[in-house]
Design an enzyme around this catalytic site. Sequence first.
Site, mmCIF file in Angstrom:
data_model
loop_
_atom_site.group_PDB
_atom_site.id
_atom_site.type_symbol
_atom_site.label_atom_id
_atom_site.label_comp_id
_atom_site.label_asym_id
_atom_site.label_seq_id
_atom_site.Cartn_x
_atom_site.Cartn_y
_atom_site.Cartn_z
ATOM 1 N N TRP A 201 32.529 21.775 -5.264
ATOM 2 C CA TRP A 201 32.935 22.665 -4.414
ATOM 3 C C TRP A 201 33.627 23.760 -4.696
ATOM 4 C CZ3 TRP A 201 29.047 23.687 -0.660
ATOM 5 C CH2 TRP A 201 28.369 22.668 -0.199
ATOM 6 N N LEU B 272 8.991 4.698 -5.888
ATOM 7 C CA LEU B 272 10.139 4.745 -6.663
ATOM 8 C C LEU B 272 11.000 5.422 -5.308
ATOM 9 C CD1 LEU B 272 12.259 5.165 -8.961
ATOM 10 C CD2 LEU B 272 11.449 7.449 -9.046
ATOM 11 N N ASP C 59 25.132 15.761 -16.767
ATOM 12 C CA ASP C 59 25.921 16.809 -17.216
ATOM 13 C C ASP C 59 25.795 17.532 -18.405
ATOM 14 O OD1 ASP C 59 28.411 17.834 -16.768
ATOM 15 O OD2 ASP C 59 29.700 16.343 -17.747
ATOM 16 N N GLY C 60 26.266 18.717 -18.385
ATOM 17 C CA GLY C 60 26.040 19.591 -19.544
ATOM 18 C C GLY C 60 25.235 20.845 -19.624
ATOM 19 N N ASN C 61 24.713 21.165 -18.329
ATOM 20 C CA ASN C 61 23.954 22.262 -18.165
ATOM 21 C C ASN C 61 24.816 23.706 -18.492
ATOM 22 O OD1 ASN C 61 22.381 20.408 -16.902
ATOM 23 N ND2 ASN C 61 22.645 21.185 -14.761
ATOM 24 N N ARG D 141 25.309 30.158 -16.435
ATOM 25 C CA ARG D 141 25.390 28.778 -16.180
ATOM 26 C C ARG D 141 23.949 28.371 -15.328
ATOM 27 N NH1 ARG D 141 29.716 25.811 -17.069
ATOM 28 N NH2 ARG D 141 29.300 24.572 -15.208
ATOM 29 N N GLU E 137 26.128 -1.519 -16.428
ATOM 30 C CA GLU E 137 26.311 -1.048 -17.845
ATOM 31 C C GLU E 137 26.298 0.489 -17.922
ATOM 32 O OE1 GLU E 137 26.656 -3.426 -20.064
ATOM 33 O OE2 GLU E 137 26.069 -5.158 -18.719
ATOM 34 N N HIS F 286 21.198 25.250 -15.331
ATOM 35 C CA HIS F 286 20.861 24.293 -14.150
ATOM 36 C C HIS F 286 19.481 24.320 -13.967
ATOM 37 C CE1 HIS F 286 25.239 23.791 -13.315
ATOM 38 N NE2 HIS F 286 25.487 25.011 -12.783
HETATM 39 C C1 IPE Z 1 29.820 15.561 -12.791
HETATM 40 O O1 IPE Z 1 29.756 16.659 -13.710
HETATM 41 C C2 IPE Z 1 29.068 15.881 -11.389
HETATM 42 C C3 IPE Z 1 27.721 16.050 -11.700
HETATM 43 C C4 IPE Z 1 26.995 16.002 -12.747
HETATM 44 C C5 IPE Z 1 27.129 16.422 -10.476
HETATM 45 P P1 IPE Z 1 31.278 17.522 -13.693
HETATM 46 O O2 IPE Z 1 30.950 18.547 -14.665
HETATM 47 O O3 IPE Z 1 31.497 18.016 -12.232
HETATM 48 O O4 IPE Z 1 32.317 16.582 -14.264
HETATM 49 P P2 IPE Z 1 33.952 16.733 -14.663
HETATM 50 O O5 IPE Z 1 34.514 17.704 -13.610
HETATM 51 O O6 IPE Z 1 33.575 17.071 -16.086
HETATM 52 O O7 IPE Z 1 34.426 15.375 -14.740
HETATM 53 C C1 IPE Z 2 26.339 19.407 -14.461
HETATM 54 O O1 IPE Z 2 26.331 20.490 -15.571
HETATM 55 C C2 IPE Z 2 25.814 20.056 -13.264
HETATM 56 C C3 IPE Z 2 26.736 20.143 -12.089
HETATM 57 C C4 IPE Z 2 27.801 19.608 -11.932
HETATM 58 C C5 IPE Z 2 26.174 20.938 -11.030
HETATM 59 P P1 IPE Z 2 27.635 21.333 -15.766
HETATM 60 O O2 IPE Z 2 27.596 22.478 -14.631
HETATM 61 O O3 IPE Z 2 29.096 20.449 -15.206
HETATM 62 O O4 IPE Z 2 27.740 21.482 -17.192
HETATM 63 P P2 IPE Z 2 28.972 21.830 -18.163
HETATM 64 O O5 IPE Z 2 29.947 20.413 -17.937
HETATM 65 O O6 IPE Z 2 29.885 22.814 -17.578
HETATM 66 O O7 IPE Z 2 28.349 21.955 -19.494
HETATM 67 MG MG MG Z 3 30.195 19.290 -16.447
#
Ligand code: IPE
Ligand code: IPE
Ligand code: MG
Length: 250
Positions: free
Chosen positions: A67, A129, A18-20, A31, A205, A35
């Site tokens: 989605w 793996l 998460d965080g891209n 965005r 964990e 990714h």
């Molecule tokens: C969780 O991240 C899903 C993936 C990393 C694929 P999200 O960005 O969708 O999660 P929420 O919506 O902040 O909980």
């Molecule tokens: C996670 O990064 C990747 C996917 C959920 C596809 P995000 O796209 O959720 O990045 P943030 O949370 O908006 O920074």
């Molecule tokens: Mg996210």
Amino acid sequence: MPVAASNPLPRHVAITMDGNGRWAKTRGLTRIAGHKAGLAPVRMCISECGSRGIGALTLFAFSSENWGRPAEEVGSLMSLFVESLERELAELHAKNVRMRFIGERRNLPVRLQARIAAAEERTADNSGLQLQVAVSYGGRWDIIQAAQSLARECSSGALRPEEITEERFAGALALAHVPDADLVIRTGGEQRISNFLLWNLAYAELYFTAKLWPDFAMADFEDALTFFANRERRFGQTSAQRSAASGHAS
Ligand code: IPE
Ligand code: IPE
Ligand code: MG
């Protein structure tokens, strides 16, 4: 810091990447650029698991709930999955990686479904793996599809309801072929599950880091393993029981 020997390596690491989007935003990028930047840590984690002898890695790439994002972002992500698979498959195969995809694949574009099928088939006999990529995946979806398949067996007479044990239920889930997740890592600062593996993380964990996924480096992965190595996994027992058991084992 070296990984302490007290707790063995996790057999199965699962990562919510998460965080891209935030990574891209701070750089004034789109965005989807975020990714794309997330591919480097994916490669790093696959290679680290391979070289350290961690048997299974599951990566959360796209959730059932994702989605609901803007169509443009969803479309770009689907294209990115197709392109990355095309580009990386030969090397993954050469590294003896066994690839599987988990999730509701009927919802995916046909071209991605074809790439997925080809990747799974090409790597089916690999013994290295076990790599699972969760795309269009939700923990609740997984439990429902398992319940439906067991219900079908019951209604055909092949199975009696009282034969549905934890083992049999787990065997109908998407991750039937790998042990439960020992360590779940989530980058991006949120401390939530977001419908990732619900059943399979019952005793995992949980390691949360504020690092945004594109910044997640080898040292961060090492930190997560050190965190895991220092946990005492009690599985409902007392600390004294666990140390007696490990004392007898050694
Ligand atoms: C969780 O991240 C899903 C993936 C990393 C694929 P999200 O960005 O969708 O999660 P929420 O919506 O902040 O909980
Ligand atoms: C996670 O990064 C990747 C996917 C959920 C596809 P995000 O796209 O959720 O990045 P943030 O949370 O908006 O920074
Ligand atoms: Mg996210």
